[in-house]
Design an enzyme around this catalytic site. Structure first.
Site, PDB file in Angstrom:
ATOM      1  N   GLY A  24       2.165  -5.475 -12.956  1.00  0.00           N
ATOM      2  CA  GLY A  24       0.959  -6.045 -12.358  1.00  0.00           C
ATOM      3  C   GLY A  24       0.659  -5.369 -11.034  1.00  0.00           C
ATOM      4  O   GLY A  24       0.444  -4.166 -10.967  1.00  0.00           O
ATOM      5  N   ALA A  27      -2.104  -1.837  -8.931  1.00  0.00           N
ATOM      6  CA  ALA A  27      -2.431  -0.879  -9.980  1.00  0.00           C
ATOM      7  C   ALA A  27      -2.712  -1.573 -11.306  1.00  0.00           C
ATOM      8  O   ALA A  27      -3.714  -1.283 -11.975  1.00  0.00           O
ATOM      9  CB  ALA A  27      -1.290   0.123 -10.141  1.00  0.00           C
ATOM     10  N   SER A  51       6.692  -9.338 -14.738  1.00  0.00           N
ATOM     11  CA  SER A  51       7.689 -10.370 -14.502  1.00  0.00           C
ATOM     12  C   SER A  51       7.476 -10.962 -13.120  1.00  0.00           C
ATOM     13  O   SER A  51       7.482 -10.227 -12.117  1.00  0.00           O
ATOM     14  CB  SER A  51       9.096  -9.781 -14.607  1.00  0.00           C
ATOM     15  OG  SER A  51      10.058 -10.746 -14.195  1.00  0.00           O
ATOM     16  N   VAL A  59       2.694  -3.162   0.482  1.00  0.00           N
ATOM     17  CA  VAL A  59       2.415  -2.855   1.882  1.00  0.00           C
ATOM     18  C   VAL A  59       1.155  -2.008   2.041  1.00  0.00           C
ATOM     19  O   VAL A  59       0.710  -1.774   3.150  1.00  0.00           O
ATOM     20  CB  VAL A  59       3.602  -2.137   2.561  1.00  0.00           C
ATOM     21  CG1 VAL A  59       4.827  -3.021   2.560  1.00  0.00           C
ATOM     22  CG2 VAL A  59       3.895  -0.809   1.878  1.00  0.00           C
ATOM     23  N   LYS A  90     -13.342  -1.491   7.557  1.00  0.00           N
ATOM     24  CA  LYS A  90     -12.688  -0.298   8.107  1.00  0.00           C
ATOM     25  C   LYS A  90     -13.690   0.850   8.147  1.00  0.00           C
ATOM     26  O   LYS A  90     -14.197   1.277   7.108  1.00  0.00           O
ATOM     27  CB  LYS A  90     -11.479   0.070   7.234  1.00  0.00           C
ATOM     28  CG  LYS A  90     -10.800   1.372   7.609  1.00  0.00           C
ATOM     29  CD  LYS A  90      -9.726   1.721   6.591  1.00  0.00           C
ATOM     30  CE  LYS A  90      -9.136   3.104   6.858  1.00  0.00           C
ATOM     31  NZ  LYS A  90      -8.163   3.490   5.822  1.00  0.00           N
ATOM     32  N   PRO A 108     -13.812   9.288  10.988  1.00  0.00           N
ATOM     33  CA  PRO A 108     -14.755   8.277  10.509  1.00  0.00           C
ATOM     34  C   PRO A 108     -15.107   8.453   9.039  1.00  0.00           C
ATOM     35  O   PRO A 108     -15.018   9.558   8.490  1.00  0.00           O
ATOM     36  CB  PRO A 108     -15.990   8.531  11.382  1.00  0.00           C
ATOM     37  CG  PRO A 108     -15.967  10.018  11.582  1.00  0.00           C
ATOM     38  CD  PRO A 108     -14.492  10.406  11.656  1.00  0.00           C
ATOM     39  N   VAL A 196      10.597  -6.675 -18.915  1.00  0.00           N
ATOM     40  CA  VAL A 196      10.687  -5.614 -19.917  1.00  0.00           C
ATOM     41  C   VAL A 196      12.154  -5.196 -20.044  1.00  0.00           C
ATOM     42  O   VAL A 196      12.753  -4.673 -19.101  1.00  0.00           O
ATOM     43  CB  VAL A 196       9.809  -4.411 -19.539  1.00  0.00           C
ATOM     44  CG1 VAL A 196       9.984  -3.290 -20.564  1.00  0.00           C
ATOM     45  CG2 VAL A 196       8.348  -4.829 -19.454  1.00  0.00           C
ATOM     46  N   LEU A 346       2.269   3.797  -8.124  1.00  0.00           N
ATOM     47  CA  LEU A 346       3.559   4.346  -7.712  1.00  0.00           C
ATOM     48  C   LEU A 346       4.343   4.940  -8.873  1.00  0.00           C
ATOM     49  O   LEU A 346       5.197   5.799  -8.669  1.00  0.00           O
ATOM     50  CB  LEU A 346       4.389   3.264  -7.022  1.00  0.00           C
ATOM     51  CG  LEU A 346       3.774   2.648  -5.757  1.00  0.00           C
ATOM     52  CD1 LEU A 346       4.688   1.557  -5.212  1.00  0.00           C
ATOM     53  CD2 LEU A 346       3.510   3.708  -4.705  1.00  0.00           C
ATOM     54  N   THR A 357      -4.794   6.598   0.715  1.00  0.00           N
ATOM     55  CA  THR A 357      -5.279   7.135  -0.553  1.00  0.00           C
ATOM     56  C   THR A 357      -4.666   6.497  -1.795  1.00  0.00           C
ATOM     57  O   THR A 357      -5.102   6.789  -2.911  1.00  0.00           O
ATOM     58  CB  THR A 357      -5.015   8.651  -0.609  1.00  0.00           C
ATOM     59  OG1 THR A 357      -3.647   8.907  -0.256  1.00  0.00           O
ATOM     60  CG2 THR A 357      -5.923   9.393   0.351  1.00  0.00           C
TER      61      THR A 357
END
Length: 516
Positions: A24, A27, A51, A59, A90, A108, A196, A346, A357
């Site tokens: 979850g 992403a 899970s 973070v 932002k 900017p 899993v 990740l 990014t």
């Protein structure tokens, strides 16, 4: 053309019937939300398996303006996200100390000045500097001026270049994922809370046939999306896709995060702060209800305990949680799409949050998957092109981040000295050389950042050319000075008319702050 759906209409190939998203977090739920929107009416079942016993990194709380494109494409209400996730706006990132102690410049989400006679604005600014006028580039950016004043307004449209800007969001990543979870489930995404335990692969093709779970048995699918974070259970575990390690270029491999209460009084800054420290850099991300803080550093130059102590010493308010330590390896999977599995977030790779990014790369990964959407046969050519483009995108982001470190002005500090001695990749070296030669901006395929972003770094880190475009000499120094003065005046008027950040969040998004 009548696009009304009719039963019995022909279909392309053997269409994908089921998608299983494993993991979850940001992403997974971004994928579920956008896919459920774009695949509506296609007869595709979407199941997300996660899970509740396994936490997420959580973070990454800053974004780029691409997040607003995601909201539009996924039919998500930006105001609802702002209220649900404690978000603030932002306008960019302020870099403190990167060009030496006491230095400061701003990246900017907007443009600078106004081009003239077919010549980009920065050539006139460079020509003025040579004439002895030493004003920062940010003086010609409305986004920068608003950020410095703690103000924000709706971007004018149409607008001259100096007035053109957009905003991104700072938000609580956990709250954001929970909000998207509600949206996705409301659109028919099935949610399975289970661990899993294994993966079953097809004996003939080697593709993933099903995942095995502790509570829900086997869950089969046609296409699997790996959103399991650094564990990369599918792409790295079951499929054993190799990892491309970039730590020789970007040496930071640790981050520690501690949220804290807001300091006393003052406006909420509409930007991220990135402050250079002895062994890395520190972020400050203000939300409605707290401030996110973190120290990204090199473990070869600083211990974990020292990093935690350094971060604690700079908190502006009471710490609201224990330190969250994250270990990472900068780089990416050699193949992001392998067989019938696509990795996002990740699980796909990691580039430190210096330019926020991570969420942008999640979004572009989902978009690219939809653009190359396969049928059950999953033509390898589609995966090859996905991998080619995504690798280029990661390399372009890597190069932009590397410029920050390589061009630093912090002599005498081991990490920063080592960063300045890194041999630049060929594309980045060429881009730097062309700008330093005569202010020439070089664009590559799948550049994640536009010319204004690169310009902000070149100017902020004093990588400026001695020569400018000769066509800028069509105007005298006095003519250019007068034109630039008019731009500054217009920017000043725009800032004076803009409300403070808190007031704008109240009026535009209905945010309610504790003190009214």
């Amino acid at each position: 053309m009548d696009m009304t759906s009719r039963s019995g209409s022909t279909r392309s190939g053997d269409p994908i019937g089921s998608v299983v998203i494993v993991g979850g977090g940001t992403a997974g739920w971004m994928a579920a939300t956008l896919l459920s929107r774009r695949l509506a009416g296609q007869g595709v079942s979407i199941t997300l398996v996660e899970s509740s016993a396994i936490g997420t990194v959580g973070v990454g709380e800053a974004t780029t303006p691409a997040i607003r494109d995601f909201f539009r494409e996924a039919a998500v209400d930006e105001g609802e996200v702002v209220r649900a996730s404690g978000a603030t706006l932002k306008l960019g990132i302020r870099f403190d100390g990167w060009a030496g102690e006491g230095s400061r410049f701003f990246h900017p989400f907007g443009l600078y000045g106004t081009p003239s006679n077919g010549v980009a604005f920065h050539h006139y600014w460079i020509k003025q500097r040579a004439a002895g006028v030493d004003r920062p580039l940010g003086a010609y950016s409305l986004a920068t001026a608003l950020a410095e004043a703690g103000r924000i307004t709706v971007p004018p449209r149409p607008a001259p270049d100096y007035g053109f800007f957009d905003w991104a969001l700072h938000f609580d990543a956990g709250r954001y994922a929970q909000y998207l979870k509600g949206v996705a489930i409301g659109r028919g995404v099935s949610h399975v809370d289970a661990h899993v335990a294994g993966v079953r692969r097809d004996d003939g093709t080697g593709r993933i046939a099903a995942i095995r779970t502790d509570r829900a048995g086997e869950i089969a699918g046609d296409l699997f999306i790996d959103c399991t974070g650094f564990r990369a259970l599918l792409i790295g575990g079951a499929l054993a896709e190799l990892y491309v390690d970039w730590r020789h270029l970007l040496m930071s491999d640790r981050a520690v995060a501690i949220p804290c209460a807001h300091g006393s009084g003052g406006e909420i800054e509409p930007f991220t702060r990135a402050t250079a420290r002895a062994a890395g850099w520190q972020w400050r991300i203000p939300l409605q209800h707290r401030v996110g803080n973190g120290y990204v550093y090199s473990s070869a130059h600083l211990s974990d305990d020292e990093a935690v102590a350094s971060l604690r010493a700079t908190l502006e308010g009471e710490a609201l949680a224990e330190p969250n330590l994250v270990r990472f390896t900068t780089g990416h999977r050699r193949r992001f799409w392998s067989g019938n599995c696509v990795a996002l977030g990740l699980a796909a790779g990691f580039l430190e949050p210096l330019e926020s990014t991570s969420i942008t790369l999640i979004y572009s990964g989902i978009q690219r998957l939809l653009e190359l959407w396969p049928d059950r046969g999953i033509d390898p050519a589609l995966a090859d092109d996905y991998n080619r483009i995504t690798t280029l995108e990661y390399e372009r982001v890597r190069d932009f981040l590397l410029l920050h470190y390589w061009a630093n002005r912090r002599p005498g500090e081991p990490l920063w000295q080592a960063a300045a001695e890194v041999a630049l990749p060929e594309k980045l070296a060429h881009k730097v050389a062309m700008f330093r030669a005569r202010g020439r901006m070089v664009r590559y395929e799948w550049d994640a950042f536009g010319d204004p972003s690169w310009l902000s770094m070149f100017a902020g880190l004093n990588l400026l050319p001695e020569r400018w475009d000769p066509l800028a000499d069509a105007f005298t120094d006095d003519q250019i000075g007068q034109a630039l003065g008019r731009i500054r005046d217009k920017i000043g008027q725009g800032v004076a008319a803009a409300p403070g950040h808190r007031a704008f969040l109240r009026s535009a998004f209905g945010v309610r702050f504790p003190q009214g």
